[in-house]
Design a protein around this motif. Structure first.
Motif: not given
Length: 71
Positions: A32-33, A64-70
């Motif tokens: 991811a990333g 991707v969703r799990e590693n996405k930060t707000d």
């Protein structure tokens, strides 16, 4: 000409191996990333579970969703 891949789930990580190149096919694992990077071909072949392209894409989206930060 686009590559044809065989797709695998290796301990929860989506992987792919170039299918039409035989022993010369490169193995890649998704991070991811970063995207697909070279992976452990023999480990993938002997220990991973074969999956469909759609299942591979679903694993990538989940990572991707799990590693996405707000922001």
């Amino acid at each position: 000409m686009s590559n044809t891949y065989s797709y695998f789930n290796y301990d929860g990580s989506p992987c792919r191996i170039e299918a039409l190149k035989g022993d010369e096919g490169e193995a890649e694992i998704y991070h991811a990333g970063v995207g697909f990077v070279p992976g452990p071909k023999m480990d993938i072949l002997f220990h991973a579970t074969p999956i469909s392209k759609a299942e591979c894409e679903a694993l990538i989206l989940a990572m991707v969703r799990e590693n996405k930060t707000d922001a």
